[in-house]
Write an enzyme that holds these catalytic residues in place. Structure first.
Site, PDB file in Angstrom:
ATOM      1  CG  ASP A 100      -7.179 -14.275  10.724  1.00 45.39           C
ATOM      2  OD1 ASP A 100      -7.519 -14.947   9.740  1.00 45.39           O
ATOM      3  OD2 ASP A 100      -7.866 -13.306  11.145  1.00 45.39           O
TER       4      ASP A 100
ATOM      5  CG  ASP B 208      -4.780 -17.154   8.677  1.00 42.11           C
ATOM      6  OD1 ASP B 208      -4.879 -16.772   7.491  1.00 42.11           O
ATOM      7  OD2 ASP B 208      -5.790 -17.361   9.403  1.00 42.11           O
TER       8      ASP B 208
HETATM    9  O1  LIG Z   1      -9.245 -22.886   9.594  1.00 43.18           O
HETATM   10  C1  LIG Z   1      -8.847 -21.783   9.198  1.00 43.18           C
HETATM   11  N1  LIG Z   1      -7.591 -21.636   8.773  1.00 43.18           N
HETATM   12  C2  LIG Z   1      -6.630 -22.714   8.888  1.00 43.18           C
HETATM   13  C3  LIG Z   1      -6.586 -23.703   7.747  1.00 43.18           C
HETATM   14  C4  LIG Z   1      -5.687 -24.809   8.235  1.00 43.18           C
HETATM   15  C5  LIG Z   1      -4.754 -25.440   7.282  1.00 43.18           C
HETATM   16  C6  LIG Z   1      -3.376 -25.488   7.772  1.00 43.18           C
HETATM   17  C7  LIG Z   1      -2.853 -26.242   8.793  1.00 43.18           C
HETATM   18  C8  LIG Z   1      -1.435 -26.114   8.911  1.00 43.18           C
HETATM   19  C9  LIG Z   1      -0.535 -26.774   9.769  1.00 43.18           C
HETATM   20  N2  LIG Z   1       0.818 -26.540   9.717  1.00 43.18           N
HETATM   21  C10 LIG Z   1       1.313 -25.654   8.821  1.00 43.18           C
HETATM   22  C11 LIG Z   1       0.480 -24.985   7.940  1.00 43.18           C
HETATM   23  C12 LIG Z   1      -0.907 -25.217   8.012  1.00 43.18           C
HETATM   24  S1  LIG Z   1      -2.158 -24.570   7.036  1.00 43.18           S
HETATM   25  C13 LIG Z   1      -9.777 -20.630   9.123  1.00 43.18           C
HETATM   26  C14 LIG Z   1     -11.154 -20.861   9.243  1.00 43.18           C
HETATM   27  C15 LIG Z   1     -12.061 -19.799   9.170  1.00 43.18           C
HETATM   28  C16 LIG Z   1     -13.522 -20.059   9.298  1.00 43.18           C
HETATM   29  C17 LIG Z   1     -14.094 -21.188   8.720  1.00 43.18           C
HETATM   30  C18 LIG Z   1     -15.453 -21.416   8.836  1.00 43.18           C
HETATM   31  C19 LIG Z   1     -16.255 -20.512   9.533  1.00 43.18           C
HETATM   32  F1  LIG Z   1     -17.578 -20.723   9.634  1.00 43.18           F
HETATM   33  C20 LIG Z   1     -15.691 -19.391  10.127  1.00 43.18           C
HETATM   34  C21 LIG Z   1     -14.320 -19.164  10.010  1.00 43.18           C
HETATM   35  C22 LIG Z   1     -11.599 -18.491   8.983  1.00 43.18           C
HETATM   36  C23 LIG Z   1     -10.226 -18.256   8.879  1.00 43.18           C
HETATM   37  O2  LIG Z   1      -9.742 -16.999   8.693  1.00 43.18           O
HETATM   38  C24 LIG Z   1      -9.310 -19.312   8.963  1.00 43.18           C
HETATM   39  O3  LIG Z   1      -7.973 -19.007   8.893  1.00 43.18           O
HETATM   40 MG   LIG Z   2      -7.683 -16.923   9.111  1.00 42.24          MG
END
Ligand SMILES: O=C(NCCCCc1cc2cnccc2s1)c1cc(-c2ccc(F)cc2)cc(O)c1O
Ligand SMILES: [Mg+2]
Length: 221
Positions: free
Chosen positions: A169, A141
């Site tokens: 996800d 995720d």
């Molecule tokens: O980006 C998403 N999740 C990732 C956040 C990244 C941070 C990390 C990088 C990283 C690298 N290494 C270790 C740990 C980690 S944590 C995300 C985005 C949407 C979304 C946003 C706008 C939209 F219009 C529509 C959907 C929906 C979701 O459910 C999401 O999960």
């Molecule tokens: Mg997500």
């Protein structure tokens, strides 16, 4: 300097849930994000699918990539067997700090190890630094363009055993096309798609459930 979204989510948890009650923490976050402000938690609709996978699999070691405010961390850890452990990686130190508070508020700090850093840096270190053999369940995720490289890294590091489940996800929205192509066409996985919606919206989304079958096609790995 105003508050951040994770800070507002923590405040909603402290105001609208009971210490030591993971279910009330999950409900408080869902209520806040449904009625006050959207946030990227896996949410209640996809959350039910996650619950079913966890209850069926009964995993002992779980890796979560992408903690954010620990919504799925708390939701998953709450359903794990007593001796089970969950390691969760978060890149953003601010949300990690909030996640830590929410994990403690839920009373799940014994089951959960939160690491701040990038998946590409940490996956190769998990065996050594945390005495991990293999993961039974990986919940992806985090950065959507890291799902595929990190899956290959997990394979290379011997962190998956046959039968391990990858649950991903956002495979539709924002989307992870290269990852989907890989798990759906590789002989190493048996993959199936659970259609759902983007958290708290009517947008199409879903979870991909992929069972690792082993590297038999390339035993050198
Ligand atoms: O980006 C998403 N999740 C990732 C956040 C990244 C941070 C990390 C990088 C990283 C690298 N290494 C270790 C740990 C980690 S944590 C995300 C985005 C949407 C979304 C946003 C706008 C939209 F219009 C529509 C959907 C929906 C979701 O459910 C999401 O999960
Ligand atoms: Mg997500």
């Amino acid at each position: 300097t105003g508050s951040t979204r994770p800070q507002r989510i923590l405040r909603a948890v402290q105001k609208n849930s009971t210490r030591g009650s993971p279910c009330s923490v999950v409900n408080a976050i869902d209520d806040y994000c449904k009625h006050k402000e959207w946030a990227m938690n896996v949410g209640d609709e996809k959350g039910i699918i996650v619950d079913d996978v966890v209850l069926e699999l009964k995993p002992i070691t779980v890796l979560e990539l992408g903690t954010y405010c620990a919504y799925s961390t708390v939701r998953i850890a709450n359903l794990l067997p007593p001796e089970a452990k969950l390691i969760t990686l978060e890149f953003n130190a601010e949300s990690a700090a909030i996640a830590r508070e929410i994990i403690t508020w839920a009373g799940l700090e014994e089951k959960i190890q939160l690491i701040i850093g990038a998946s590409g840096d940490w996956i190769p270190r998990l065996k050594e630094e945390f005495g991990i053999e293999t993961f039974d369940l990986v919940f992806l995720d985090h950065w959507k363009d890291r799902y595929l490289p990190d899956t290959k890294l997990l394979e290379k590091c011997g962190l998956l055993k046959p039968g391990a489940v990858l649950l991903a996800d956002n495979v539709i929205c924002p989307g992870t096309p290269d990852y989907l192509d890989y798990v759906r066409n590789s002989p190493r996985y048996k993959s199936k798609f659970y259609r759902s919606h983007l958290e708290y919206t009517q947008e199409e989304d879903g979870l991909e459930h992929s069972v690792f079958l082993g590297l038999y096609d390339n035993p050198n790995l």
